[in-house]
Motif scaffolding. Structure first.
Motif, mmCIF file in Angstrom:
data_model
loop_
_atom_site.group_PDB
_atom_site.id
_atom_site.type_symbol
_atom_site.label_atom_id
_atom_site.label_comp_id
_atom_site.label_asym_id
_atom_site.label_seq_id
_atom_site.Cartn_x
_atom_site.Cartn_y
_atom_site.Cartn_z
ATOM 1 N N UNK A 52 0.793 -1.093 -0.128
ATOM 2 C CA UNK A 52 0.188 -0.123 0.041
ATOM 3 C C UNK A 52 0.917 1.190 -0.010
ATOM 4 N N UNK A 53 1.840 1.207 0.720
ATOM 5 C CA UNK A 53 3.035 2.206 0.756
ATOM 6 C C UNK A 53 3.672 2.623 -0.697
ATOM 7 N N UNK A 54 3.970 1.435 -1.086
ATOM 8 C CA UNK A 54 4.605 1.466 -2.581
ATOM 9 C C UNK A 54 3.884 1.868 -3.485
ATOM 10 N N UNK A 55 2.542 1.426 -3.403
ATOM 11 C CA UNK A 55 1.681 2.035 -4.246
ATOM 12 C C UNK A 55 1.371 3.408 -4.343
ATOM 13 N N UNK A 56 1.015 4.002 -3.116
ATOM 14 C CA UNK A 56 1.128 5.319 -2.836
ATOM 15 C C UNK A 56 2.045 6.083 -3.565
ATOM 16 N N UNK A 57 3.453 5.643 -3.402
ATOM 17 C CA UNK A 57 4.616 6.250 -4.036
ATOM 18 C C UNK A 57 4.446 6.209 -5.391
ATOM 19 N N UNK A 58 4.042 5.001 -6.073
ATOM 20 C CA UNK A 58 4.098 4.786 -7.438
ATOM 21 C C UNK A 58 3.008 5.891 -8.035
ATOM 22 N N UNK A 59 1.989 5.782 -7.614
ATOM 23 C CA UNK A 59 0.770 6.587 -8.027
ATOM 24 C C UNK A 59 1.429 8.348 -8.183
ATOM 25 N N UNK A 60 1.900 8.712 -7.244
ATOM 26 C CA UNK A 60 2.637 10.143 -7.035
ATOM 27 C C UNK A 60 3.443 10.271 -8.137
ATOM 28 N N UNK A 61 4.423 9.211 -8.408
ATOM 29 C CA UNK A 61 5.111 9.194 -9.555
ATOM 30 C C UNK A 61 4.579 9.178 -10.889
ATOM 31 N N UNK A 62 3.653 8.444 -11.008
ATOM 32 C CA UNK A 62 2.871 8.507 -12.284
ATOM 33 C C UNK A 62 2.089 9.630 -12.578
ATOM 34 N N UNK A 63 1.615 10.492 -11.871
ATOM 35 C CA UNK A 63 0.878 11.644 -12.020
ATOM 36 C C UNK A 63 2.013 12.727 -12.127
ATOM 37 N N UNK A 64 3.383 12.486 -11.772
ATOM 38 C CA UNK A 64 4.171 13.657 -12.004
ATOM 39 C C UNK A 64 4.199 14.582 -10.500
ATOM 40 N N UNK A 65 3.670 14.114 -9.531
ATOM 41 C CA UNK A 65 3.914 14.839 -8.302
ATOM 42 C C UNK A 65 5.148 14.199 -7.370
ATOM 43 N N UNK A 66 6.343 14.463 -7.824
ATOM 44 C CA UNK A 66 7.461 14.079 -7.251
ATOM 45 C C UNK A 66 7.686 14.338 -5.751
ATOM 46 N N UNK A 67 7.456 15.652 -5.340
ATOM 47 C CA UNK A 67 7.455 15.927 -4.033
ATOM 48 C C UNK A 67 6.545 15.354 -3.140
ATOM 49 N N UNK A 68 5.288 15.075 -3.797
ATOM 50 C CA UNK A 68 4.383 14.161 -2.991
ATOM 51 C C UNK A 68 4.905 12.815 -2.789
ATOM 52 N N UNK A 69 5.458 12.224 -4.094
ATOM 53 C CA UNK A 69 5.987 10.904 -3.841
ATOM 54 C C UNK A 69 7.244 10.815 -2.853
#
Length: 130
Positions: free
Chosen positions: A92-109
């Motif tokens: 679940x934590x990794x999925x959250x990081x992945x979704x932020x990366x995929x949407x270009x929200x790198x600081x949120x990642x």
């Protein structure tokens, strides 16, 4: 709208590919633009990346600061695969990081990766107390 950054005496931050160090007084800066900015408290140095999830954070940090984040994708996905194999409960934590990366929200990642590190700490604490 400008980003307001307040710096303590001697505090450092990264602005793009430059490290900026504050003098001996408290300082307030207003920064406009899209250049990546990381405060000292959010910077993880290579020698501090001593666990698998900290290594993931370090790679996400490199992606955030890089003009071409794709050059770090292979290393990122290799680390993610290793962590998921060793600790499937991190999904679940990794999925959250992945979704932020995929949407270009790198600081949120980065913030999501910080939560992953916290969870890893809990897991390691449970192992050492058992």
């Amino acid at each position: 709208m400008a980003l307001k950054v307040e710096l303590k005496p001697g505090e450092r931050f990264i602005l793009g590919d430059s490290v900026i160090t504050n003098d001996d007084q408290r300082t307030r800066l207003f920064i406009e633009g899209t250049t990546p900015i990381l405060r000292e408290k959010d910077i993880l140095r290579l020698d501090q990346a001593d666990t698998p999830c900290k290594k993931i954070y370090l790679v996400v940090q490199m992606m955030y600061l890089s003009p071409d984040p794709r050059q770090h994708h292979e290393m990122y996905f290799d680390l993610v695969k290793q962590v998921l194999e060793a600790a499937p409960s991190t999904r679940a934590y990794i999925d959250d990081v992945n979704s932020k990366i995929l949407t270009g929200e790198m600081y949120k990642a980065l913030k999501a990766a910080r939560k992953l590190i916290g969870y890893e700490g809990e897991l390691l604490g449970n192992v050492s107390s058992a």
